[in-house]
Design a protein around this motif. Structure first.
Motif, short mmCIF file in Angstrom:
data_model
loop_
_atom_site.label_atom_id
_atom_site.label_comp_id
_atom_site.label_asym_id
_atom_site.label_seq_id
_atom_site.Cartn_x
_atom_site.Cartn_y
_atom_site.Cartn_z
N GLU A 92 0.83 -1.20 0.00
CA GLU A 92 0.00 0.00 0.00
C GLU A 92 0.87 1.25 0.00
O GLU A 92 0.63 2.19 -0.77
CB GLU A 92 -0.92 -0.01 1.22
N GLY A 93 1.88 1.27 0.87
CA GLY A 93 2.72 2.45 0.96
C GLY A 93 3.48 2.73 -0.32
O GLY A 93 3.51 3.87 -0.82
N MET A 94 4.09 1.69 -0.90
CA MET A 94 4.88 1.89 -2.11
C MET A 94 4.00 2.21 -3.31
O MET A 94 4.40 2.96 -4.20
CB MET A 94 5.73 0.65 -2.39
N HIS A 95 2.79 1.66 -3.34
CA HIS A 95 1.87 1.99 -4.42
C HIS A 95 1.56 3.49 -4.41
O HIS A 95 1.56 4.15 -5.45
CB HIS A 95 0.59 1.18 -4.28
N ARG A 121 4.57 5.50 -5.62
CA ARG A 121 4.75 5.42 -7.08
C ARG A 121 3.71 6.25 -7.81
O ARG A 121 4.00 6.85 -8.85
CB ARG A 121 4.67 3.96 -7.55
N LYS A 122 2.50 6.30 -7.28
CA LYS A 122 1.41 7.00 -7.97
C LYS A 122 1.43 8.51 -7.73
O LYS A 122 0.88 9.26 -8.52
CB LYS A 122 0.06 6.42 -7.52
N LEU A 163 4.73 12.77 -3.32
CA LEU A 163 5.11 11.97 -2.16
C LEU A 163 6.38 11.17 -2.43
O LEU A 163 7.26 11.05 -1.58
CB LEU A 163 3.97 11.03 -1.77
N GLY A 164 6.48 10.60 -3.64
CA GLY A 164 7.64 9.80 -3.98
C GLY A 164 8.93 10.59 -3.96
O GLY A 164 10.01 10.03 -3.72
#
Length: 204
Positions: free
Chosen positions: A130-133, A136-137, A141-142
């Motif tokens: 969930e966090g990495m999704h 990436r989106k 944030l990334g």
């Protein structure tokens, strides 16, 4: 088996499962106390990982300028750590490794990462997928947040049923668990899971 989905906060979900207003809930990790009101797929007295919905690690997220440290045994964080409201299992795990400032005031991963970006939290602990999704989106944030490599915990997550449901429809419940075991690794399942995760992408 016809299924109706109701999206709600995790604490409310468990409450409605416990009093029989909901027939089932997902994704629940196994906590022995939950067996007083929920049925898990079991084998030989233990949760049956073959019939899990998913297996996920909980990881520590921080700002790229942050100083949080986790070596697999000792957690060092100077301020509050955010976890989703109602995340009882991971909160217990954080207490076990000595964390005292656990913030459960926010509902979902997107809200927590936004608070982390805005320096309202020093770190966050979320399911890694969930966090990495979300990172990436969301380019914003990334660019400023990162996930530390070692998991805080690894857990299986299950569809669970209420005790009243299983008292009268146990055969249907067992069939659905078996269907999950068959379908979980298929491309169609993975696509649906990604679509579900994508619905949590934070708005600017």
């Amino acid at each position: 088996i016809p299924v109706q989905f109701h999206f709600m906060r995790w604490g409310h979900c468990l409450l409605r499962l416990s009093d029989g207003r909901m027939d089932g809930a997902f994704n629940s990790s196994f906590i022995s106390e939950r067996q007083t009101f929920a049925r898990f797929p079991m084998r030989d007295g233990k949760p049956d990982g073959e019939r899990r919905l998913m297996r996920s690690g909980y990881h520590l997220f921080q700002r790229k300028s942050g100083t949080a440290q986790w070596d697999g045994h000792t957690l060092k964080v100077s301020g509050p750590v955010g976890v989703p409201s109602g995340s009882f299992a991971i909160t217990r795990r954080l207490r076990e490794v000595g964390l005292t400032q656990v913030d459960q005031s926010r509902y979902g991963p997107a809200d927590i990462l936004l608070a982390l970006r805005d320096k309202e939290l020093d770190a966050a602990v979320l399911k890694s997928e969930e966090g990495m999704h979300l990172l990436r989106k969301s380019a914003e944030l990334g660019a400023v947040l990162e996930m530390l490599p070692l998991p805080i915990a690894q857990k299986d997550f299950f569809l669970v049923y209420s005790l009243p449901f299983m008292a009268v429809r146990s055969a249907e419940g067992e069939r659905l668990w078996e269907a999950i075991a068959r379908e979980r690794e298929t491309p169609a399942w993975q696509r649906l899971q990604n679509e579900f995760l994508g619905s949590a992408v934070p708005k600017p």
